[in-house]
Enzyme design. Structure first.
Site, PDB file in Angstrom:
ATOM      1  N   CYS A 190      40.868  56.335-107.549  1.00 51.35           N
ATOM      2  CA  CYS A 190      41.411  57.117-106.445  1.00 51.35           C
ATOM      3  C   CYS A 190      42.857  57.516-106.697  1.00 51.35           C
ATOM      4  CB  CYS A 190      41.272  56.331-105.150  1.00 51.35           C
ATOM      5  SG  CYS A 190      39.545  56.088-104.756  1.00 51.35           S
ATOM      6  N   GLY A 200      54.179  50.737-135.423  1.00 46.40           N
ATOM      7  CA  GLY A 200      54.356  52.071-134.852  1.00 46.40           C
ATOM      8  C   GLY A 200      53.620  53.172-135.578  1.00 46.40           C
ATOM      9  N   TYR A 246      51.392  58.109-120.363  1.00 42.16           N
ATOM     10  CA  TYR A 246      52.160  58.733-121.444  1.00 42.16           C
ATOM     11  C   TYR A 246      51.782  60.195-121.684  1.00 42.16           C
ATOM     12  CZ  TYR A 246      52.310  53.755-122.928  1.00 42.16           C
ATOM     13  OH  TYR A 246      52.429  52.394-123.000  1.00 42.16           O
ATOM     14  N   GLY A 300      49.682  47.679-135.201  1.00 43.29           N
ATOM     15  CA  GLY A 300      48.721  47.313-134.165  1.00 43.29           C
ATOM     16  C   GLY A 300      47.730  48.459-134.014  1.00 43.29           C
TER      17      GLY A 300
HETATM   18  C1  LIG Z   1      53.882  46.761-130.309  1.00 46.05           C
HETATM   19  C2  LIG Z   1      54.603  46.236-131.483  1.00 46.05           C
HETATM   20  C3  LIG Z   1      54.113  46.467-132.770  1.00 46.05           C
HETATM   21  C4  LIG Z   1      52.894  47.284-133.050  1.00 46.05           C
HETATM   22  O1  LIG Z   1      53.034  48.614-132.688  1.00 46.05           O
HETATM   23  P1  LIG Z   1      51.893  49.661-133.074  1.00 46.05           P
HETATM   24  O2  LIG Z   1      52.378  50.944-132.612  1.00 46.05           O
HETATM   25  O3  LIG Z   1      50.664  49.248-132.371  1.00 46.05           O
HETATM   26  O4  LIG Z   1      51.743  49.605-134.555  1.00 46.05           O
HETATM   27  C5  LIG Z   1      54.793  45.901-133.830  1.00 46.05           C
HETATM   28  N1  LIG Z   1      55.905  45.155-133.640  1.00 46.05           N
HETATM   29  C6  LIG Z   1      56.397  44.918-132.409  1.00 46.05           C
HETATM   30  C7  LIG Z   1      57.591  44.097-132.261  1.00 46.05           C
HETATM   31  C8  LIG Z   1      55.763  45.450-131.298  1.00 46.05           C
HETATM   32  O5  LIG Z   1      56.271  45.232-130.079  1.00 46.05           O
END
Ligand SMILES: *Cc1c(COP(=O)(O)O)cnc(C)c1O
Length: 441
Positions: free
Chosen positions: A368, A255, A341, A299
């Site tokens: 579109c 996150g 979002y 991520g």
């Molecule tokens: C999506 C997700 C992440 C990564 O989130 P980011 O915001 O991209 O860092 C990590 N753990 C779980 C379980 C996720 O679903």
């Protein structure tokens, strides 16, 4: 706006090319578009590797037993997986498809983790067969299903349990995952988490190694992490007394935010690391727990900044006293985040990155839908048909959420490094679009 090339938004190699245009990884962006077509997604290898190292260093300096686990749903691609592997990171997948990408890249199974709130029997079977290091179990049905699958395959599968800590990270409601009203995880508040631990521990084919939560994304605040860590570790200590749960591994998810626009920048990586590590140490102290292995799951923050999307301007429509629409050759098909979002993006005029920005325009896509807007009310030099516009921080959750709406083909992806470029995903063709239409393929 100060010099965009020196902002935290673009890849670390962003510069002016010899032709005074934007360059990334030592490659002139217009030259790349001439070679690979438009729209084009460019990933900078130096930024990607730099982010991996930044995470590893920031955490292991404070807490040596940390494993950084790239969340591949941000951008799942075999060439990227190879780099993640080379940097020694772990990786998580959330579907059989993402697992297939990991397997295609020969990603070491022991460093893979399977997330997701509704994994199917086939997906679990493939994962256990591949020898996956961990499966993060998310529902009562999955405890039963996975224990059956593991038993059939004669495996004692390492698992963690996903908990829902009822904590709001103050991000967009659609990207909040750890509040009470969420489809993800066993809720501590409702008592489900306790029942799940009792059930999982009782399964001979499952080895319950730890607990996990993920609050949402992108999280610009630090306190939600420490608040949730304290709550979950207090719970873990109660579960040790009650059921003998040994917390060998602990994951506070991912996150971590990245900068999309210059006036909203995230905390430095070291600040997230320090908040998380301090919270774990003090909670372990307070509740008499041994310090677990820490698993951190970025991520977006691994791939977000390394990716840049480049579009070509077509029509320009000025509505006096209202708005100027600048239409580009991509949009919600390759990046649905603004529509979904209300995400904001900065825009860089590729052919003259430092020119004075004296026009306020809205960059719209070609799909579109009136909601197909990439950037609303951004300042740019007077727009011109044929010029290239770049959207920084497009490396995460853009192409992964891409669709073929309007039967638009999805863009090519190139990886750049030290003046060289390599196609890592070719542009789709109309033949690709028809490939699954029986009798017309
Ligand atoms: C999506 C997700 C992440 C990564 O989130 P980011 O915001 O991209 O860092 C990590 N753990 C779980 C379980 C996720 O679903």
């Amino acid at each position: 706006m100060s010099n965009i090339l020196e902002s935290e938004l673009l890849p670390i190699t962003a510069d002016l090319s010899a032709k005074n245009r934007l360059s990334i990884g030592g490659c002139d962006v217009r030259d790349l578009v001439q070679r690979y077509g438009s729209p084009l997604y460019i990933y900078d290898e130096a930024t990607l590797r730099g982010m991996c190292r930044d995470f590893v260093d920031s955490f292991t300096n404070l807490y040596p037993r940390t494993q950084i686990e790239y969340s591949s749903k941000a951008f799942a691609n075999p060439s990227i997986s190879k780099i993640i592997d080379e940097e020694g990171l772990s990786m998580d997948v959330v579907t059989g498809g993402e697992l297939a990408v990991a397997i295609a890249a020969d990603f070491p199974p022991e460093r893979l983790n399977f997330h997701g709130n509704n994994k199917g029997r086939e997906e679990l079977t493939e994962a256990v067969r591949y020898g996956i290091g961990n499966i993060t179990v998310d529902s009562f049905a999955e405890i039963d299903l996975l224990s059956e699958v593991a038993e059939e395959l004669g495996v004692r599968q390492n698992i963690m349990l996903r908990l829902s800590p009822s904590i709001d990270p103050h991000t967009h409601l659609l990207t909040t995952t750890g509040i009470l009203d969420s489809k993800f995880g066993f809720s501590i508040e409702t008592g489900d988490a306790e029942i799940a631990i009792e059930k999982a521990i009782a399964k001979p084919s499952l080895n319950t190694e730890g607990l996990h939560f993920h609050l949402g994304s992108p999280i610009f605040e630090l306190e939600p992490y420490s608040e949730a860590i304290d709550y979950v570790l207090e719970f873990a200590s109660r579960m040790r007394k009650k059921f003998g749960l040994e917390l060998k591994k602990f994951s506070p998810g991912g996150g971590f935010a990245v900068g999309y626009v210059t006036n909203t920048l995230p905390p430095a990586m070291g600040e997230y690391a320090s908040e998380i590590v301090t919270a774990i140490r003090s909670a372990c102290d307070r509740y008499g727990l041994d310090e677990p292995e820490l698993i951190v799951e970025p991520g977006r923050a691994i791939v977000g900044r390394s990716g840049v999307a480049v579009y070509t301007v077509g029509g320009i429509k000025t509505i006096p006293e209202v708005r100027t629409y600048v239409s580009v050759d991509g949009g919600m098909g390759d990046n649905i985040r603004p529509a979904l979002y209300e995400s904001e993006y900065a825009v860089v005029p590729v052919d003259r990155p430092l020119a004075e920005r004296n026009h306020t325009v809205t960059v719209a896509g070609k799909f579109c839908e009136s909601g197909d807007v990439l950037a609303r009310d951004v300042d740019l030099p007077e727009p011109e048909t044929g010029e290239l516009l770049a959207l920084p921080a497009s490396g995460a959750y853009c192409l992964m959420m891409a669709s073929n709406y309007n039967m638009q083909t999805r863009p090519a992806v190139v990886l750049v490094n030290q003046g060289t470029s390599r196609l890592i995903r070719r542009r789709e063709t109309y033949k690709d679009l028809l490939a699954s239409s029986i009798d017309f393929d």
